[in-house]
Design an enzyme around this catalytic site. Structure first.
Site, short mmCIF file in Angstrom:
data_model
loop_
_atom_site.label_atom_id
_atom_site.label_comp_id
_atom_site.label_asym_id
_atom_site.label_seq_id
_atom_site.Cartn_x
_atom_site.Cartn_y
_atom_site.Cartn_z
N CYS A 103 0.99 -1.17 -0.08
CA CYS A 103 -0.09 0.06 -0.08
C CYS A 103 0.85 1.45 0.12
O CYS A 103 1.66 1.49 0.56
CB CYS A 103 -0.64 -0.07 1.09
SG CYS A 103 -1.98 1.59 1.31
N CYS A 157 -14.01 -5.46 21.86
CA CYS A 157 -13.32 -5.04 20.87
C CYS A 157 -12.10 -4.27 21.24
O CYS A 157 -11.48 -3.42 20.64
CB CYS A 157 -13.97 -4.57 19.82
SG CYS A 157 -15.19 -3.22 20.38
#
Ligand code: SAH
Length: 386
Positions: free
Chosen positions: A10, A343
């Site tokens: 990327c 999370c």
């Protein structure tokens, strides 16, 4: 692993900031997350080896891009919105997102220019298109496109949708959402269906789930099944238990658990998600589950005050974790087991400390890598009543 490092190339990863662990190989990422879990949670119990992905790229079923006007090239551009700097990094293809979703975003951007729909400029408060959300259901192939605009009047909307569908006939529903708030990348209250059913359906653990534009739905479907199966395994249900599924979203965990429980009660604060949850129960022919729309803490405090008790409490709160009100009520509900899906291991640690101080013991901790290349860690743990 070499293959993964080569395919992760990327060019904007530094500027974007979304992949905080992009400088590590996938093995090193898993080791990093394991160390984090060990150091934060190792004091409660042994931490199992984190479950990673076979192919940790292109896993997201939700792609989002903010729109802006590129003055140099005199055309609409799109990219990833940085919440910290409030700038948009131009990105056409994100290695974590579904490739086709990225292509759809590029098409919408091109169409905005040909239909002369100006991107919204948050600083000037001028323009129309704010951002695009594409959600895809991997099992059914259904695709939802949500076009979020600053104002309600959508010029040439029928022709716009026609052009979009002719470029991408695989899209199953298109929704127009109006967000006139100051906060970017949010969905506003008002949604109009421009094409299709207005929602998509996906399958998880052999059940069908309806997903509306604003409902929470785990972004990594294959790891989500791993996580949910782990939750069910740890819940140790035998068919006779009453289960409280809190922060239940569209009811996913509770519905999967209902097959091996006597009765499940789900609570969720997002009205659209509760609506979906009720439909999900009906569509899957599940009759031993009930949902209510409320704050989890308020509701559990109320029903435990009325004398309600549960055998198992499942909790899956957002990143901020749970509240003292909720945790106090969990203690009052006298469950023999609590399954905590988190999370954010930092708030998980805080909440576990409360439960441990009030008569529970952490028996197993399992990390599941739901968000490769990012710093985020998902954890499921089981607490038993001492
Ligand atoms: N268990 C679900 C959703 C987990 S995400 C799943 O696996 O898909 C967390 C959910 O908690 C979101 O749906 C969010 O809307 C909900 N939520 C956030 N704060 C809440 C609160 N105070 N009371 C009840 N639900 C809440």
């Amino acid at each position: 692993m070499v293959l993964i490092m080569e395919s992760y190339n990327c060019k904007v990863s530094k500027r974007c900031g979304g992949c905080q662990l992009s400088n590590l190989s996938y093995e090193e990422q898993l080791e990093y997350k394991q160390r984090q879990l060990n150091s934060l949670l190792g004091g409660f119990s042994r931490v199992n080896k984190i479950i990673g992905m076979e192919n940790p790229l292109r896993y997201r079923n939700k792609a989002q891009a903010a729109f802006y006007f590129d003055f140099k090239r005199q055309r609409t551009a799109s990219g990833i919105y940085q919440s910290t700097s409030k700038s948009i990094v131009p990105v056409d293809s994100c290695l974590l997102e579904n490739e086709n979703a990225d292509r759809i975003i590029v098409t919408v951007r091109r169409l905005c220019d040909s239909f002369k729909l100006k991107p919204y400029d948050i600083k000037k408060g001028y323009g129309f298109v704010r951002h695009i959300l594409v959600r895809n259901a991997v099992k059914t192939g259904e695709i939802m496109v949500v076009i979020v605009t600053a104002t309600p009047a959508f010029p040439s909307k029928n022709n716009f949708v026609k052009a979009l569908l002719s470029a991408h006939p695989e899209i199953t529903t298109v929704i127009h959402n109006v967000n006139n708030s100051d906060i970017n990348l949010m969905l506003g209250e008002r949604s109009t269906v421009l094409y299709g059913k207005g929602y998509i359906e996906d399958e998880l653990c052999s059940l069908k789930f309806r997903i509306s534009p604003s409902s929470f739905y785990q972004v990594n479907p294959s790891q989500c099944e791993v996580l949910y199966n782990k939750v069910i395994e740890l819940a140790g249900l035998t068919g006779s238990e009453t289960v409280f599924d809190s922060y239940c979203g569209t009811g996913t965990i509770g519905l999967i658990a209902s097959k091996s429980a006597k009765q499940v009660l789900g609570v969720e604060v997002n009205r659209a998600a509760v609506k979906d949850a009720i439909i999900n129960a009906k569509q899957n022919g599940i009759k031993n589950i009930y949902f209510t729309c409320d704050d989890a803490g308020e509701y559990l405090e109320y029903i435990t005050g009325e004398g309600e008790r549960f055998d198992v409490v499942i909790m899956d709160p957002p990143r901020a974790g749970s509240t003292v009100k909720f945790l106090k009520s969990v203690v009052k509900a006298e469950p023999k087991r609590v399954i905590y899906v988190s999370c954010n291991p930092v708030t998980l640690k805080r909440d576990l400390e409360f439960l441990v101080a009030h008569g529970f013991r952490v028996c197993e901790i399992q990390g599941v890598d739901m968000f490769p290349f990012t710093k985020h860690v998902e954890t499921v743990c089981v607490l038993n009543k001492v």
